[in-house]
Design a protein around this motif. Structure first.
Motif, PDB file in Angstrom:
ATOM      1  N   ASP A 169      10.393   3.952  -6.316  1.00 19.59           N
ATOM      2  CA  ASP A 169      10.926   4.257  -5.370  1.00 19.59           C
ATOM      3  C   ASP A 169      11.541   5.608  -5.189  1.00 19.59           C
ATOM      4  OD1 ASP A 169      11.926   4.715  -2.522  1.00 19.59           O
ATOM      5  OD2 ASP A 169      12.518   2.634  -2.365  1.00 19.59           O
TER       6      ASP A 169
ATOM      7  N   MET B 279       1.042  -1.325   0.147  1.00 20.01           N
ATOM      8  CA  MET B 279       0.114  -0.255   0.136  1.00 20.01           C
ATOM      9  C   MET B 279       0.846   1.196   0.044  1.00 20.01           C
ATOM     10  SD  MET B 279      -3.006  -1.123  -0.366  1.00 20.01           S
ATOM     11  CE  MET B 279      -3.873   0.291   0.032  1.00 20.01           C
ATOM     12  N   LEU B 280       1.956   1.020   0.468  1.00 15.65           N
ATOM     13  CA  LEU B 280       3.036   2.350   0.739  1.00 15.65           C
ATOM     14  C   LEU B 280       3.254   2.597  -0.905  1.00 15.65           C
ATOM     15  CD1 LEU B 280       4.924   1.605   3.938  1.00 15.65           C
ATOM     16  CD2 LEU B 280       3.138   3.382   3.498  1.00 15.65           C
ATOM     17  N   THR B 281       3.542   1.649  -1.613  1.00 10.87           N
ATOM     18  CA  THR B 281       3.795   2.222  -3.049  1.00 10.87           C
ATOM     19  C   THR B 281       2.766   2.899  -3.839  1.00 10.87           C
ATOM     20  OG1 THR B 281       3.075  -0.087  -4.081  1.00 10.87           O
ATOM     21  CG2 THR B 281       5.115  -0.131  -3.313  1.00 10.87           C
ATOM     22  N   LEU B 282       1.570   2.977  -3.278  1.00  9.35           N
ATOM     23  CA  LEU B 282       0.699   3.567  -3.985  1.00  9.35           C
ATOM     24  C   LEU B 282       1.051   4.868  -3.893  1.00  9.35           C
ATOM     25  CD1 LEU B 282      -2.628   1.779  -2.798  1.00  9.35           C
ATOM     26  CD2 LEU B 282      -1.425   2.153  -5.346  1.00  9.35           C
ATOM     27  N   ARG B 283       1.899   5.707  -2.843  1.00  6.82           N
ATOM     28  CA  ARG B 283       2.387   6.915  -2.539  1.00  6.82           C
ATOM     29  C   ARG B 283       3.523   7.314  -3.475  1.00  6.82           C
ATOM     30  NH1 ARG B 283       1.453   8.409   3.718  1.00  6.82           N
ATOM     31  NH2 ARG B 283      -0.899   7.792   3.680  1.00  6.82           N
ATOM     32  N   TRP B 284       4.262   6.121  -4.038  1.00  2.62           N
ATOM     33  CA  TRP B 284       5.383   6.737  -4.810  1.00  2.62           C
ATOM     34  C   TRP B 284       5.090   7.372  -6.114  1.00  2.62           C
ATOM     35  CZ3 TRP B 284       8.209   1.228  -5.075  1.00  2.62           C
ATOM     36  CH2 TRP B 284       8.807   0.914  -3.858  1.00  2.62           C
ATOM     37  N   PRO B 285       6.095   8.281  -6.545  1.00  3.57           N
ATOM     38  CA  PRO B 285       5.794   9.052  -7.771  1.00  3.57           C
ATOM     39  C   PRO B 285       5.891   7.987  -8.962  1.00  3.57           C
ATOM     40  CG  PRO B 285       7.994   9.299  -6.795  1.00  3.57           C
ATOM     41  CD  PRO B 285       7.389   8.555  -5.877  1.00  3.57           C
ATOM     42  N   ARG B 286       5.113   8.622 -10.202  1.00  2.00           N
ATOM     43  CA  ARG B 286       5.010   7.747 -11.212  1.00  2.00           C
ATOM     44  C   ARG B 286       5.881   8.346 -12.090  1.00  2.00           C
ATOM     45  NH1 ARG B 286       2.189   5.542  -7.905  1.00  2.00           N
ATOM     46  NH2 ARG B 286       0.082   4.735  -8.033  1.00  2.00           N
TER      47      ARG B 286
ATOM     48  N   GLY C 196       0.636  -1.054  -4.877  1.00  2.00           N
ATOM     49  CA  GLY C 196      -0.561  -1.350  -4.155  1.00  2.00           C
ATOM     50  C   GLY C 196      -0.446  -2.755  -3.529  1.00  2.00           C
TER      51      GLY C 196
ATOM     52  N   ALA D  20       5.207   2.903 -10.751  1.00  2.00           N
ATOM     53  CA  ALA D  20       5.725   3.639  -9.399  1.00  2.00           C
ATOM     54  C   ALA D  20       6.710   3.232  -9.212  1.00  2.00           C
ATOM     55  CB  ALA D  20       4.746   3.427  -8.577  1.00  2.00           C
TER      56      ALA D  20
END
Length: 174
Positions: free
Chosen positions: A114, A26-33, A126, A112
């Motif tokens: 890191d 779920m933290l990977t949903l906040r990563w930049p694209r 996600g 996404a």
């Protein structure tokens, strides 16, 4: 009551792995694209033993597929193969084949990455299906163990009634 305790303790193992992988996913949903281009999908078949079943030979082995893509972050080009975040190695061949069919070479997608290590990226960020499945199995085991303990402490049916051993002991004493 011991069965319920043991079931709950065993349920902690998949629950802990599933919870960790789900939260990290779920933290990977906040990563930049970043914009990415699909390079292709390599499929490998590993031959195992061949067994004669009936009149036809059937191969016994396994297949894997690796989807790769390229993307650029701050002018540096990276090649990635990560599709689902934190799968814990629990991806099957059918899922890999679906990915190879869904993503075609030269297709433009967003990945996404890191921000602290741009070389780490995921095509579908996600919580992964395997992480959610482990979390679900662990939850069912924990809740079942708790329920068994509750029922056992109340006395389930004739569980607390005299059994054969108590009857024999009583007859010997008389």
């Amino acid at each position: 009551m011991a069965f319920g305790r043991n079931l709950a303790i065993l349920g902690l193992i998949p629950f802990a792995f599933g919870a960790y992988a789900s939260v990290m996913g779920m933290l990977t949903l906040r990563w930049p694209r970043a914009a990415a281009s699909i390079i292709g999908c390599e499929r490998h078949w590993s031959e195992g033993d061949r067994r004669n079943i009936g009149s036809a030979d059937s191969p016994k082995g396994w297949s894997t597929a690796r989807l790769s893509y390229s993307y650029s972050v701050a002018g540096v080009v990276h090649t990635g193969t990560g599709v689902d975040a934190y799968t814990l190695g629990l991806v099957n061949a059918a899922h890999e084949d679906r990915l190879c069919s869904a993503y075609q070479p030269h297709q433009q997608v967003a990945v996404a990455y890191d921000p602290d290590a741009p070389g780490i990226s995921y095509l579908e960020p996600g919580a992964s299906l395997s992480a959610l499945m482990l979390l679900g199995v662990g939850s069912v085991m924990l809740l079942s163990g708790w329920r068994v303990r509750v029922l056992a402490s109340r006395g389930l049916g004739r569980m607390n009634a005299d059994g054969a051993t108590e009857t024999i002991e009583r007859q010997r004493g008389e």
